[in-house]
Motif scaffolding. Structure first.
Motif, PDB file in Angstrom:
ATOM      1  N   PRO A  55       0.646  28.642 -20.502  1.00  8.28           N
ATOM      2  CA  PRO A  55       1.836  27.787 -20.628  1.00  8.28           C
ATOM      3  C   PRO A  55       1.626  26.474 -19.888  1.00  8.28           C
ATOM      4  CG  PRO A  55       2.468  30.038 -20.128  1.00  8.28           C
ATOM      5  CD  PRO A  55       0.970  29.985 -20.012  1.00  8.28           C
ATOM      6  N   GLY A  56       2.013  25.395 -20.534  1.00  7.37           N
ATOM      7  CA  GLY A  56       1.791  24.070 -19.967  1.00  7.37           C
ATOM      8  C   GLY A  56       0.468  23.455 -20.320  1.00  7.37           C
ATOM      9  N   GLY A  57      -0.395  24.232 -20.940  1.00 12.56           N
ATOM     10  CA  GLY A  57      -1.712  23.728 -21.314  1.00 12.56           C
ATOM     11  C   GLY A  57      -1.683  22.894 -22.581  1.00 12.56           C
ATOM     12  N   SER A  58      -2.872  22.483 -23.000  1.00 14.72           N
ATOM     13  CA  SER A  58      -3.004  21.613 -24.173  1.00 14.72           C
ATOM     14  C   SER A  58      -4.037  22.172 -25.134  1.00 14.72           C
ATOM     15  CB  SER A  58      -3.434  20.205 -23.742  1.00 14.72           C
ATOM     16  OG  SER A  58      -2.472  19.612 -22.902  1.00 14.72           O
ATOM     17  N   LEU A  59      -3.882  21.806 -26.380  1.00 16.77           N
ATOM     18  CA  LEU A  59      -4.859  22.134 -27.407  1.00 16.77           C
ATOM     19  C   LEU A  59      -5.047  20.925 -28.309  1.00 16.77           C
ATOM     20  CD1 LEU A  59      -3.805  25.724 -28.572  1.00 16.77           C
ATOM     21  CD2 LEU A  59      -5.900  25.118 -27.353  1.00 16.77           C
ATOM     22  N   ARG A  60      -6.237  20.791 -28.813  1.00 12.92           N
ATOM     23  CA  ARG A  60      -6.508  19.758 -29.803  1.00 12.92           C
ATOM     24  C   ARG A  60      -6.991  20.447 -31.074  1.00 12.92           C
ATOM     25  NH1 ARG A  60     -11.245  15.363 -30.659  1.00 12.92           N
ATOM     26  NH2 ARG A  60      -9.998  13.639 -31.513  1.00 12.92           N
TER      27      ARG A  60
ATOM     28  N   GLN B 285      -3.061  16.695 -31.389  1.00 15.95           N
ATOM     29  CA  GLN B 285      -3.088  16.988 -29.962  1.00 15.95           C
ATOM     30  C   GLN B 285      -1.720  17.527 -29.574  1.00 15.95           C
ATOM     31  OE1 GLN B 285      -5.636  16.525 -27.604  1.00 15.95           O
ATOM     32  NE2 GLN B 285      -4.275  17.409 -26.052  1.00 15.95           N
ATOM     33  N   MET B 286      -1.692  18.717 -29.006  1.00 16.23           N
ATOM     34  CA  MET B 286      -0.438  19.325 -28.575  1.00 16.23           C
ATOM     35  C   MET B 286      -0.510  19.589 -27.083  1.00 16.23           C
ATOM     36  SD  MET B 286       1.569  22.718 -29.952  1.00 16.23           S
ATOM     37  CE  MET B 286       2.570  21.911 -31.185  1.00 16.23           C
ATOM     38  N   ASN B 287       0.461  19.085 -26.357  1.00 20.46           N
ATOM     39  CA  ASN B 287       0.521  19.233 -24.916  1.00 20.46           C
ATOM     40  C   ASN B 287       1.703  20.100 -24.500  1.00 20.46           C
ATOM     41  OD1 ASN B 287      -1.663  17.362 -24.656  1.00 20.46           O
ATOM     42  ND2 ASN B 287      -0.211  15.673 -24.860  1.00 20.46           N
ATOM     43  N   SER B 288       1.689  20.512 -23.250  1.00 23.28           N
ATOM     44  CA  SER B 288       2.809  21.263 -22.671  1.00 23.28           C
ATOM     45  C   SER B 288       3.191  22.459 -23.532  1.00 23.28           C
ATOM     46  CB  SER B 288       4.022  20.339 -22.485  1.00 23.28           C
ATOM     47  OG  SER B 288       3.692  19.230 -21.693  1.00 23.28           O
ATOM     48  N   LEU B 289       2.196  23.273 -23.873  1.00 25.33           N
ATOM     49  CA  LEU B 289       2.494  24.418 -24.730  1.00 25.33           C
ATOM     50  C   LEU B 289       3.451  25.370 -24.055  1.00 25.33           C
ATOM     51  CD1 LEU B 289      -0.295  23.376 -26.140  1.00 25.33           C
ATOM     52  CD2 LEU B 289      -0.070  25.622 -27.229  1.00 25.33           C
ATOM     53  N   LYS B 290       4.326  25.938 -24.875  1.00 25.19           N
ATOM     54  CA  LYS B 290       5.406  26.787 -24.400  1.00 25.19           C
ATOM     55  C   LYS B 290       5.249  28.190 -24.954  1.00 25.19           C
ATOM     56  CE  LYS B 290       8.549  22.823 -24.759  1.00 25.19           C
ATOM     57  NZ  LYS B 290       9.799  22.326 -25.408  1.00 25.19           N
ATOM     58  N   PRO B 291       5.958  29.156 -24.372  1.00 27.03           N
ATOM     59  CA  PRO B 291       5.884  30.536 -24.889  1.00 27.03           C
ATOM     60  C   PRO B 291       6.321  30.653 -26.343  1.00 27.03           C
ATOM     61  CG  PRO B 291       6.802  30.524 -22.686  1.00 27.03           C
ATOM     62  CD  PRO B 291       6.695  29.081 -23.108  1.00 27.03           C
ATOM     63  N   GLU B 292       7.114  29.709 -26.858  1.00 24.43           N
ATOM     64  CA  GLU B 292       7.560  29.776 -28.263  1.00 24.43           C
ATOM     65  C   GLU B 292       6.595  29.111 -29.235  1.00 24.43           C
ATOM     66  OE1 GLU B 292       9.261  28.460 -25.701  1.00 24.43           O
ATOM     67  OE2 GLU B 292      10.307  26.610 -26.274  1.00 24.43           O
ATOM     68  N   ASP B 293       5.475  28.610 -28.741  1.00 22.32           N
ATOM     69  CA  ASP B 293       4.512  27.932 -29.610  1.00 22.32           C
ATOM     70  C   ASP B 293       3.498  28.832 -30.310  1.00 22.32           C
ATOM     71  OD1 ASP B 293       4.389  25.122 -27.353  1.00 22.32           O
ATOM     72  OD2 ASP B 293       5.466  25.311 -29.259  1.00 22.32           O
ATOM     73  N   PRO B 294       3.292  30.081 -29.910  1.00 23.68           N
ATOM     74  CA  PRO B 294       2.317  30.902 -30.613  1.00 23.68           C
ATOM     75  C   PRO B 294       2.624  31.024 -32.095  1.00 23.68           C
ATOM     76  CG  PRO B 294       2.900  31.938 -28.558  1.00 23.68           C
ATOM     77  CD  PRO B 294       3.811  30.761 -28.730  1.00 23.68           C
ATOM     78  N   ALA B 295       1.618  30.798 -32.919  1.00 25.16           N
ATOM     79  CA  ALA B 295       1.763  30.817 -34.365  1.00 25.16           C
ATOM     80  C   ALA B 295       0.392  30.573 -34.961  1.00 25.16           C
ATOM     81  CB  ALA B 295       2.734  29.729 -34.823  1.00 25.16           C
TER      82      ALA B 295
ATOM     83  N   GLY C 251      -5.828  28.233 -41.610  1.00 26.79           N
ATOM     84  CA  GLY C 251      -5.049  28.370 -40.393  1.00 26.79           C
ATOM     85  C   GLY C 251      -5.886  28.714 -39.176  1.00 26.79           C
ATOM     86  N   THR C 252      -5.341  28.386 -38.018  1.00 30.33           N
ATOM     87  CA  THR C 252      -5.976  28.725 -36.752  1.00 30.33           C
ATOM     88  C   THR C 252      -4.910  29.274 -35.823  1.00 30.33           C
ATOM     89  OG1 THR C 252      -7.391  27.879 -34.954  1.00 30.33           O
ATOM     90  CG2 THR C 252      -5.772  26.342 -35.849  1.00 30.33           C
ATOM     91  N   GLN C 253      -5.227  30.382 -35.159  1.00 29.86           N
ATOM     92  CA  GLN C 253      -4.241  31.116 -34.365  1.00 29.86           C
ATOM     93  C   GLN C 253      -4.116  30.524 -32.964  1.00 29.86           C
ATOM     94  OE1 GLN C 253      -2.391  34.165 -35.233  1.00 29.86           O
ATOM     95  NE2 GLN C 253      -1.321  33.489 -33.382  1.00 29.86           N
ATOM     96  N   VAL C 254      -2.878  30.438 -32.497  1.00 27.15           N
ATOM     97  CA  VAL C 254      -2.609  29.996 -31.127  1.00 27.15           C
ATOM     98  C   VAL C 254      -1.855  31.094 -30.388  1.00 27.15           C
ATOM     99  CG1 VAL C 254      -1.285  28.385 -29.697  1.00 27.15           C
ATOM    100  CG2 VAL C 254      -2.601  27.543 -31.666  1.00 27.15           C
ATOM    101  N   THR C 255      -2.331  31.399 -29.203  1.00 26.16           N
ATOM    102  CA  THR C 255      -1.669  32.347 -28.307  1.00 26.16           C
ATOM    103  C   THR C 255      -1.388  31.633 -26.998  1.00 26.16           C
ATOM    104  OG1 THR C 255      -2.871  34.185 -29.315  1.00 26.16           O
ATOM    105  CG2 THR C 255      -1.843  34.582 -27.170  1.00 26.16           C
ATOM    106  N   VAL C 256      -0.183  31.797 -26.493  1.00 29.27           N
ATOM    107  CA  VAL C 256       0.183  31.191 -25.215  1.00 29.27           C
ATOM    108  C   VAL C 256       0.490  32.319 -24.240  1.00 29.27           C
ATOM    109  CG1 VAL C 256       1.758  29.648 -23.984  1.00 29.27           C
ATOM    110  CG2 VAL C 256       1.109  29.158 -26.360  1.00 29.27           C
ATOM    111  N   SER C 257      -0.300  32.399 -23.191  1.00 33.16           N
ATOM    112  CA  SER C 257      -0.117  33.481 -22.240  1.00 33.16           C
ATOM    113  C   SER C 257      -0.745  33.116 -20.913  1.00 33.16           C
ATOM    114  CB  SER C 257      -0.755  34.762 -22.776  1.00 33.16           C
ATOM    115  OG  SER C 257      -0.674  35.793 -21.803  1.00 33.16           O
ATOM    116  N   SER C 258      -0.107  33.584 -19.854  1.00 29.31           N
ATOM    117  CA  SER C 258      -0.691  33.351 -18.539  1.00 29.31           C
ATOM    118  C   SER C 258      -1.523  34.556 -18.128  1.00 29.31           C
ATOM    119  CB  SER C 258       0.414  33.077 -17.524  1.00 29.31           C
ATOM    120  OG  SER C 258       1.360  34.123 -17.530  1.00 29.31           O
TER     121      SER C 258
END
Length: 128
Positions: free
Chosen positions: A14-19, A82-92, A121-128
């Motif tokens: 959470p809070g990280g970034s992906l490109r 570029q996606m910044n500040s990823l949140k727990p609701e961003d996984p998709a 598609g490319t999978q995103v997981t947000v987790s600490s």
């Protein structure tokens, strides 16, 4: 044959970034708008951002406002998100898609049904 291939997803804190990257082939970016969408399990596909065929028109959906930047490299036939500040609701699963236009325009849409070609598609997981 139109082809789009996404990459750049993965596990992020959470809070990280992906490109994200979208490699296109079989068509010219001057004649297609490119959209980024995402779909989480049990939810409808939603628009994150789109870039017009001229490269001058940009839209951001609620999923991306204030946190994403869309860009492209015509020479490399690549579109980036570029996606910044990823949140727990961003996984998709995040997709890029192409919408044919009649020449370079400044318009693009975040309506998935307007897009005729999609990547896998490319999978995103947000987790600490």
């Amino acid at each position: 044959q139109l082809e789009l291939v996404e990459s750049g997803g993965g596990l992020v804190q959470p809070g990280g970034s992906l490109r994200f990257s979208c490699a296109v082939s079989g068509f010219s970016l001057d004649y297609y708008a490119i959209g980024w969408f995402r779909q989480a399990p049990g939810k409808e596909r939603e628009g994150v951002s789109c870039l017009s065929s001229s490269g001058l028109g940009i839209k951001y959906g609620n999923a991306g406002k204030g946190r994403v930047t869309i860009s492209r490299d015509n020479a490399k036939k690549m579109v980036y998100l570029q996606m910044n500040s990823l949140k727990p609701e961003d996984p998709a699963v995040y997709y890029c898609a192409a919408d044919k236009t009649f020449g370079p325009t400044t318009y693009c849409t975040l309506t998935p049904g307007n897009y005729g070609a999609w990547g896998q598609g490319t999978q995103v997981t947000v987790s600490s």
